[in-house]
Structure formats: C-alpha cells, structure tokens
Design a protein around this motif. Structure first.
Motif, PDB file in Angstrom:
ATOM      1  N   LEU A 113       0.831  -1.209   0.000  1.00 48.04           N
ATOM      2  CA  LEU A 113       0.000   0.000   0.000  1.00 48.04           C
ATOM      3  C   LEU A 113       0.865   1.258   0.000  1.00 48.04           C
ATOM      4  O   LEU A 113       0.569   2.230  -0.703  1.00 48.04           O
ATOM      5  CB  LEU A 113      -0.920  -0.008   1.227  1.00 48.04           C
ATOM      6  N   THR A 114       1.943   1.241   0.757  1.00 46.46           N
ATOM      7  CA  THR A 114       2.874   2.376   0.753  1.00 46.46           C
ATOM      8  C   THR A 114       3.460   2.593  -0.636  1.00 46.46           C
ATOM      9  O   THR A 114       3.541   3.723  -1.126  1.00 46.46           O
ATOM     10  CB  THR A 114       4.008   2.145   1.762  1.00 46.46           C
ATOM     11  N   CYS A 115       3.848   1.507  -1.284  1.00 48.43           N
ATOM     12  CA  CYS A 115       4.434   1.596  -2.623  1.00 48.43           C
ATOM     13  C   CYS A 115       3.447   2.227  -3.599  1.00 48.43           C
ATOM     14  O   CYS A 115       3.811   3.095  -4.404  1.00 48.43           O
ATOM     15  CB  CYS A 115       4.838   0.198  -3.087  1.00 48.43           C
ATOM     16  N   LEU A 116       2.185   1.830  -3.528  1.00 51.62           N
ATOM     17  CA  LEU A 116       1.172   2.388  -4.420  1.00 51.62           C
ATOM     18  C   LEU A 116       0.903   3.855  -4.125  1.00 51.62           C
ATOM     19  O   LEU A 116       0.775   4.681  -5.038  1.00 51.62           O
ATOM     20  CB  LEU A 116      -0.117   1.578  -4.304  1.00 51.62           C
ATOM     21  N   TYR A 117       0.813   4.208  -2.838  1.00 51.80           N
ATOM     22  CA  TYR A 117       0.503   5.593  -2.484  1.00 51.80           C
ATOM     23  C   TYR A 117       1.642   6.556  -2.780  1.00 51.80           C
ATOM     24  O   TYR A 117       1.411   7.746  -3.000  1.00 51.80           O
ATOM     25  CB  TYR A 117       0.113   5.687  -1.009  1.00 51.80           C
ATOM     26  N   THR A 118       2.869   6.070  -2.779  1.00 48.16           N
ATOM     27  CA  THR A 118       4.001   6.962  -3.032  1.00 48.16           C
ATOM     28  C   THR A 118       4.450   6.921  -4.487  1.00 48.16           C
ATOM     29  O   THR A 118       5.479   7.482  -4.845  1.00 48.16           O
ATOM     30  CB  THR A 118       5.187   6.602  -2.116  1.00 48.16           C
ATOM     31  N   THR A 119       3.669   6.244  -5.337  1.00 48.12           N
ATOM     32  CA  THR A 119       3.922   6.245  -6.778  1.00 48.12           C
ATOM     33  C   THR A 119       3.027   7.292  -7.432  1.00 48.12           C
ATOM     34  O   THR A 119       1.823   7.312  -7.182  1.00 48.12           O
ATOM     35  CB  THR A 119       3.595   4.859  -7.383  1.00 48.12           C
ATOM     36  N   ASP A 120       3.589   8.174  -8.217  1.00 51.16           N
ATOM     37  CA  ASP A 120       2.800   9.266  -8.789  1.00 51.16           C
ATOM     38  C   ASP A 120       1.609   8.768  -9.587  1.00 51.16           C
ATOM     39  O   ASP A 120       0.530   9.350  -9.522  1.00 51.16           O
ATOM     40  CB  ASP A 120       3.688  10.153  -9.673  1.00 51.16           C
ATOM     41  N   ALA A 121       1.789   7.657 -10.318  1.00 51.71           N
ATOM     42  CA  ALA A 121       0.687   7.123 -11.127  1.00 51.71           C
ATOM     43  C   ALA A 121      -0.419   6.542 -10.255  1.00 51.71           C
ATOM     44  O   ALA A 121      -1.571   6.441 -10.684  1.00 51.71           O
ATOM     45  CB  ALA A 121       1.203   6.062 -12.084  1.00 51.71           C
ATOM     46  N   GLY A 122      -0.077   6.105  -9.043  1.00 52.52           N
ATOM     47  CA  GLY A 122      -1.073   5.495  -8.164  1.00 52.52           C
ATOM     48  C   GLY A 122      -1.491   4.118  -8.606  1.00 52.52           C
ATOM     49  O   GLY A 122      -2.479   3.583  -8.114  1.00 52.52           O
ATOM     50  N   SER A 123      -0.739   3.496  -9.513  1.00 54.79           N
ATOM     51  CA  SER A 123      -1.062   2.146  -9.969  1.00 54.79           C
ATOM     52  C   SER A 123       0.213   1.447 -10.422  1.00 54.79           C
ATOM     53  O   SER A 123       1.116   2.066 -10.994  1.00 54.79           O
ATOM     54  CB  SER A 123      -2.078   2.182 -11.117  1.00 54.79           C
ATOM     55  N   LEU A 124       0.271   0.142 -10.150  1.00 54.15           N
ATOM     56  CA  LEU A 124       1.405  -0.683 -10.551  1.00 54.15           C
ATOM     57  C   LEU A 124       0.896  -2.093 -10.853  1.00 54.15           C
ATOM     58  O   LEU A 124      -0.137  -2.508 -10.321  1.00 54.15           O
ATOM     59  CB  LEU A 124       2.455  -0.753  -9.435  1.00 54.15           C
TER      60      LEU A 124
END
Length: 249
Positions: A113-124
């Motif tokens: 969840l941290t990885c997703l929230y700190t990614t500008d795209a918000g998706s991976l």
C-alpha cells in the motif's frame, strides 16, 4: 539526539515504557523523539509485546552494516522523479509502512500500500510491485488479495490486458464506509443476544449498550465520510496542491 539514531539506552527506555503500557506518544515525549520514530522502532522489532532493547539494537546495527555498500553506490541508484532525495523518500516509505502496520495491516500489505501511495501514477502491476519491493509474486498476490478485501486497492486492466492495482481518491472513502458497515454485523449479533439472554438481565443490558454504541459510531463515521468526501478530490492536479484555510470558508 532527536535527529540521530536511537541509542541503546533509549531503546531500554522504550522497552520500559512498553512494559508500563505507555502509549507511543508518551514514550516519544519522554525521549524527545517524534512519535513516528518510536512507532517505527517498535513495529520493526517485534511489536509492543515482543520488543527487546538488546535485540533491537543488534538488529539495527546489522541493517546499517548491510546498507553501507548500497549507499556507497549512490551513483548507480536510479534517479528519483522531480528531483526527490532518494534517502528521504526511503525513510518516509519506511515510516508510512510502520504507521500502516500500527493501524492493523500486516507488513507485506503495508509495504504494498505504501508503494502504491508513493507512486505518482497510483497504480502498478504485480510484477512492478514485486520488483520494487524485491519480494516474490506470491507475496504480492497474497497482500493484494487482503487489500482488495478491505477495499484499500482496486484492480483494473490496462491496454496490454495486465492487471494493475490502483489507489485513487475514492478508495479511502470506500474503505471508511466498508469499515463502518462491518460494524453492522456486530450490532445485529449483540441484539440477538439481548433477546436470548432476556431483556432485563445484566448480560442483555451490556450487549444492548454495545449495540447502541457501535450503531452510533457507524452512523457518525458514515456521516462524516460523506461530508468530507470532497476533500479527497481537492488539489489533485499537478501544482494545485493547497491546504484549505479559514479564508477558503
């Protein structure tokens, strides 16, 4: 030394505070440290019931030793977007993960969840998450399944028909509503007990009070979430971030 690493003596004070059932904020105040520092320290070293100062200190020394070669290769590290400080970003991600763990998430779900929230795209994609977190696809799959069950991420297909896992402005609202609605089963079950145990008994009165309390909490959370929903859609465009103040009334 508020800005440096925790000393062994400070870790002993943390252990004593935990033994006395002090909240993290109080332990932090006594040590003149941020609460997030204490939370992170405890959660990454066994949690409040298993924390040991000596083991935590040795574990930190081992982690620092393993990181030294990596840090010396700073020139080889991928550049951060928007000129971000890579070390500061890593530290923040660790802090955010720890806070999510303290709220009830397991470590892998919190990391995802941290990885997703700190990614500008918000998706991976799952493979991108596995690569970023250096874990197996199976670990990602298990974490995503849990996060989806809690309405904390959603799944969508991209143009290459790959599953992408997304956090967006609506998910926190949806997760909050789902959490409030999860109390409904407890309310219903408690009131079933009132009928079975007899409406004039102490046990029934206790269960009715629980039901009324949880019912009120659920209604309050739902009402507050509806009223605050628009906040999640404020300042989402690049360069438009703005913290509302009194003048925005």
């Amino acid at each position: 030394m508020p800005g440096g690493r925790l000393s062994q003596q400070e870790r002993q004070q943390i252990a004593l505070g935990l033994a006395d059932s002090l909240p993290y904020a109080e332990i932090a105040r006594r040590l003149d440290r941020p609460t997030s520092t204490i939370t992170r320290e405890v959660m990454r070293n066994g949690g409040p019931t298993a924390y040991r100062a000596d083991l935590a200190h040795r574990a930190t020394e081992r982690r620092a030793h393993r990181r030294r070669p990596t840090l010396s290769r700073g020139a080889d590290a991928p550049p951060q977007e928007h000129g971000r400080d890579a070390e500061a970003v890593a530290e923040y991600e660790e802090t955010f993960t720890t806070v999510l763990m303290a709220s009830g998430l397991n470590k892998m779900a919190a990391r995802v969840l941290t990885c997703l929230y700190t990614t500008d795209a918000g998706s991976l994609t799952a493979s991108q998450l596995a690569q970023r977190l250096q874990v197996s696809p199976a670990s990602i799959s298990k974490a995503i399944a849990f996060l989806e069950s809690q309405s904390l991420v959603r799944r969508e297909r991209d143009e290459r028909r790959r599953d992408r896992y997304v956090v967006d402005d609506e998910l926190f609202y949806q997760a909050t509503i789902a959490s409030a609605r999860a109390n409904d089963q407890l309310v219903e079950t408690a009131r079933q007990g009132v009928a079975i145990l007899g409406p004039h008994t102490q046990a029934a009165a206790r269960l009715e009070n629980i039901a009324r309390f949880m019912d009120f909490i659920s209604e309050s959370i739902t009402r507050a979430a509806e009223q605050a929903r628009e906040v999640l859609h404020t300042g989402t465009a690049p360069g438009s971030l703005h913290r509302p103040g009194p003048e925005d009334g």
